[in-house]
Design a protein around this motif. Structure first.
Motif, PDB file in Angstrom:
ATOM      1  N   LEU A  33     113.551 112.600  -1.773  1.00  0.00           N
ATOM      2  CA  LEU A  33     112.486 111.473  -0.940  1.00  0.00           C
ATOM      3  C   LEU A  33     112.528 112.692   0.369  1.00  0.00           C
ATOM      4  O   LEU A  33     113.785 113.382   0.373  1.00  0.00           O
ATOM      5  CB  LEU A  33     112.131 110.696  -1.173  1.00  0.00           C
ATOM      6  CG  LEU A  33     111.493 109.242  -0.203  1.00  0.00           C
ATOM      7  CD1 LEU A  33     110.172 109.819  -0.959  1.00  0.00           C
ATOM      8  CD2 LEU A  33     112.309 108.320  -0.439  1.00  0.00           C
ATOM      9  N   LEU A  34     110.799 113.266   0.542  1.00  0.00           N
ATOM     10  CA  LEU A  34     111.299 113.522   2.043  1.00  0.00           C
ATOM     11  C   LEU A  34     110.261 112.637   2.386  1.00  0.00           C
ATOM     12  O   LEU A  34     109.637 112.153   2.628  1.00  0.00           O
ATOM     13  CB  LEU A  34     110.725 115.070   2.222  1.00  0.00           C
ATOM     14  CG  LEU A  34     110.261 115.482   3.370  1.00  0.00           C
ATOM     15  CD1 LEU A  34     111.748 115.771   4.030  1.00  0.00           C
ATOM     16  CD2 LEU A  34     109.661 117.044   3.287  1.00  0.00           C
ATOM     17  N   ASP A  35     110.710 112.149   3.594  1.00  0.00           N
ATOM     18  CA  ASP A  35     110.155 111.483   4.055  1.00  0.00           C
ATOM     19  C   ASP A  35     110.095 111.825   5.612  1.00  0.00           C
ATOM     20  O   ASP A  35     110.483 112.022   6.783  1.00  0.00           O
ATOM     21  CB  ASP A  35     111.133 109.212   5.157  1.00  0.00           C
ATOM     22  CG  ASP A  35     110.231 108.832   5.834  1.00  0.00           C
ATOM     23  OD1 ASP A  35     108.979 108.930   6.493  1.00  0.00           O
ATOM     24  OD2 ASP A  35     111.393 108.074   6.525  1.00  0.00           O
ATOM     25  N   SER A  36     108.352 112.936   5.755  1.00  0.00           N
ATOM     26  CA  SER A  36     108.976 113.466   6.755  1.00  0.00           C
ATOM     27  C   SER A  36     108.639 113.182   8.894  1.00  0.00           C
ATOM     28  O   SER A  36     108.975 113.284   9.232  1.00  0.00           O
ATOM     29  CB  SER A  36     107.655 114.132   6.401  1.00  0.00           C
ATOM     30  OG  SER A  36     106.283 113.209   6.448  1.00  0.00           O
ATOM     31  N   GLY A  37     107.833 111.357   7.884  1.00  0.00           N
ATOM     32  CA  GLY A  37     107.628 110.688   9.077  1.00  0.00           C
ATOM     33  C   GLY A  37     108.833 110.176   9.947  1.00  0.00           C
ATOM     34  O   GLY A  37     109.099 110.166  11.278  1.00  0.00           O
ATOM     35  N   ALA A  38     109.733 110.828   9.518  1.00  0.00           N
ATOM     36  CA  ALA A  38     111.281 110.012  10.562  1.00  0.00           C
ATOM     37  C   ALA A  38     111.924 111.340  10.869  1.00  0.00           C
ATOM     38  O   ALA A  38     112.142 111.314  11.977  1.00  0.00           O
ATOM     39  CB  ALA A  38     112.464 109.877   8.802  1.00  0.00           C
ATOM     40  N   LEU A  39     111.578 112.299  10.648  1.00  0.00           N
ATOM     41  CA  LEU A  39     111.833 113.791  11.375  1.00  0.00           C
ATOM     42  C   LEU A  39     110.965 113.411  12.773  1.00  0.00           C
ATOM     43  O   LEU A  39     111.575 113.852  13.750  1.00  0.00           O
ATOM     44  CB  LEU A  39     111.216 114.597  10.916  1.00  0.00           C
ATOM     45  CG  LEU A  39     111.364 114.611   9.353  1.00  0.00           C
ATOM     46  CD1 LEU A  39     111.614 116.645   8.628  1.00  0.00           C
ATOM     47  CD2 LEU A  39     113.299 115.398   9.306  1.00  0.00           C
ATOM     48  N   TYR A  40     109.707 113.001  12.412  1.00  0.00           N
ATOM     49  CA  TYR A  40     108.894 112.998  13.417  1.00  0.00           C
ATOM     50  C   TYR A  40     109.560 111.480  15.037  1.00  0.00           C
ATOM     51  O   TYR A  40     109.415 111.851  16.136  1.00  0.00           O
ATOM     52  CB  TYR A  40     107.417 112.939  13.709  1.00  0.00           C
ATOM     53  CG  TYR A  40     106.601 113.979  13.671  1.00  0.00           C
ATOM     54  CD1 TYR A  40     106.793 115.609  14.242  1.00  0.00           C
ATOM     55  CD2 TYR A  40     106.533 114.255  11.376  1.00  0.00           C
ATOM     56  CE1 TYR A  40     105.956 116.538  13.595  1.00  0.00           C
ATOM     57  CE2 TYR A  40     106.347 115.570  11.117  1.00  0.00           C
ATOM     58  CZ  TYR A  40     105.878 116.535  12.104  1.00  0.00           C
ATOM     59  OH  TYR A  40     105.349 117.878  11.584  1.00  0.00           O
ATOM     60  N   ARG A  41     109.813 110.682  14.083  1.00  0.00           N
ATOM     61  CA  ARG A  41     109.902 109.579  14.547  1.00  0.00           C
ATOM     62  C   ARG A  41     111.618 110.020  15.357  1.00  0.00           C
ATOM     63  O   ARG A  41     112.209 110.155  16.846  1.00  0.00           O
ATOM     64  CB  ARG A  41     110.650 108.561  13.288  1.00  0.00           C
ATOM     65  CG  ARG A  41     109.382 107.697  13.045  1.00  0.00           C
ATOM     66  CD  ARG A  41     109.723 106.295  12.672  1.00  0.00           C
ATOM     67  NE  ARG A  41     108.554 105.879  11.786  1.00  0.00           N
ATOM     68  CZ  ARG A  41     107.379 105.506  12.380  1.00  0.00           C
ATOM     69  NH1 ARG A  41     109.185 104.786  13.336  1.00  0.00           N
ATOM     70  NH2 ARG A  41     106.388 104.382  12.226  1.00  0.00           N
ATOM     71  N   VAL A  42     112.450 110.365  15.144  1.00  0.00           N
ATOM     72  CA  VAL A  42     113.748 111.304  15.982  1.00  0.00           C
ATOM     73  C   VAL A  42     113.359 112.496  16.916  1.00  0.00           C
ATOM     74  O   VAL A  42     114.521 111.734  18.078  1.00  0.00           O
ATOM     75  CB  VAL A  42     114.698 111.969  14.255  1.00  0.00           C
ATOM     76  CG1 VAL A  42     115.983 112.655  14.987  1.00  0.00           C
ATOM     77  CG2 VAL A  42     115.834 110.641  13.719  1.00  0.00           C
ATOM     78  N   VAL A  43     112.774 113.432  16.492  1.00  0.00           N
ATOM     79  CA  VAL A  43     112.381 113.625  17.608  1.00  0.00           C
ATOM     80  C   VAL A  43     111.575 113.417  18.634  1.00  0.00           C
ATOM     81  O   VAL A  43     112.002 113.219  19.534  1.00  0.00           O
ATOM     82  CB  VAL A  43     111.085 115.021  17.220  1.00  0.00           C
ATOM     83  CG1 VAL A  43     110.865 116.157  18.144  1.00  0.00           C
ATOM     84  CG2 VAL A  43     111.682 116.193  16.183  1.00  0.00           C
TER      85      VAL A  43
END
Ligand code: DC
Length: 225
Positions: A33-43
């Protein structure tokens, strides 16, 4: 196929239910599973902590390239050893994410990161541009929507359950503002990918949506289910 890996992309606006649907599909299929929103949230979180403004494109891109982020087996977001899973779920973090996500250099910096997730036996990727930009060769592309009112109601219930004091009208206004920004940014705006299975979940249960996608999986990969 992307390097021999079958991919399902699930794109749509906040609150359409794509996170829940993507997680259930990944569990049922036994895929990553890739939750790409989490990447933008961490940035967004790192930018806020380090006081980097949303106009400092290069500094933000460097953050995105160098952040020591990984996900553990339970899907927790770990920044070095700090568990930031809860912190990145707040409304503030969502708004911050939407701002850094409008910066082209940040999106570019996260491309390889995201494509690296395409690993056997398969990947379910959840986001805004998974089918249109990141995995244009995905076999199954889903575009999930729901009315802004229904999305605000769902978010309201989630936050109340967590014991947070929120107002549904404020949430609806926030959702509309974020949709505007996500749909109108110049690079990789939120759009339904070509040939996507478009599902409106306003009047559908989670299980009904999952079943419709699984039907598509059975047609596309007859040997799999
Ligand atoms: O899905 P989410 O609410 O966790 O996403 C947070 C923000 O990140 C959202 O406002 C838009 C942005 N985003 C994006 O631009 N592209 C993605 N693939 C995923 C999220």
């Amino acid at each position: 196929m992307n390097n021999g890996t079958p991919i399902i992309t699930i794109d749509g606006p906040s609150g359409s239910g794509k996170g829940t649907i993507a997680k259930l599909l990944a569990e049922r299929l036994g895929w990553h599973l890739l939750d790409s929103g989490a990447l933008y949230r961490v940035v967004g979180l790192l930018a806020r902590r380090q006081g980097i403004s949303e106009d400092a494109a290069e500094q933000l891109a460097a953050l995105a390239r160098e952040m020591p982020l990984r996900f553990d087996a339970e899907g927790r977001a770990l920044l070095a050893d700090e568990d930031v899973s809860l912190e990145i779920r707040s409304e503030t973090a969502g708004n911050q994410a939407s701002k850094v996500a409008a910066v082209p250099a940040v999106r570019q910096a996260l491309l390889d990161w995201q494509r690296g997730y395409a690993r056997p036996p398969g990947l379910v990727a959840d986001g805004r541009d998974m089918g249109s930009v990141v995995f244009p060769n995905a076999e199954i592309k889903v575009f999930l929507t729901a009315s802004a009112e229904e999305r605000a109601n769902r978010r309201y219930k989630q936050l109340i359950e967590k014991g947070l004091d929120v107002n549904v009208a404020d949430l609806a206004a926030d959702i509309r503002e974020r949709d505007e920004r996500d749909r109108n940014r110049s690079l990789a705006p939120l759009v339904a990918p070509v040939a996507a299975l478009e599902l409106d979940s306003t009047h559908l249960s989670i299980e009904q949506v999952v079943q419709q996608v699984l039907e598509r999986v059975a047609q596309t990969f007859p040997d799999l289910l």
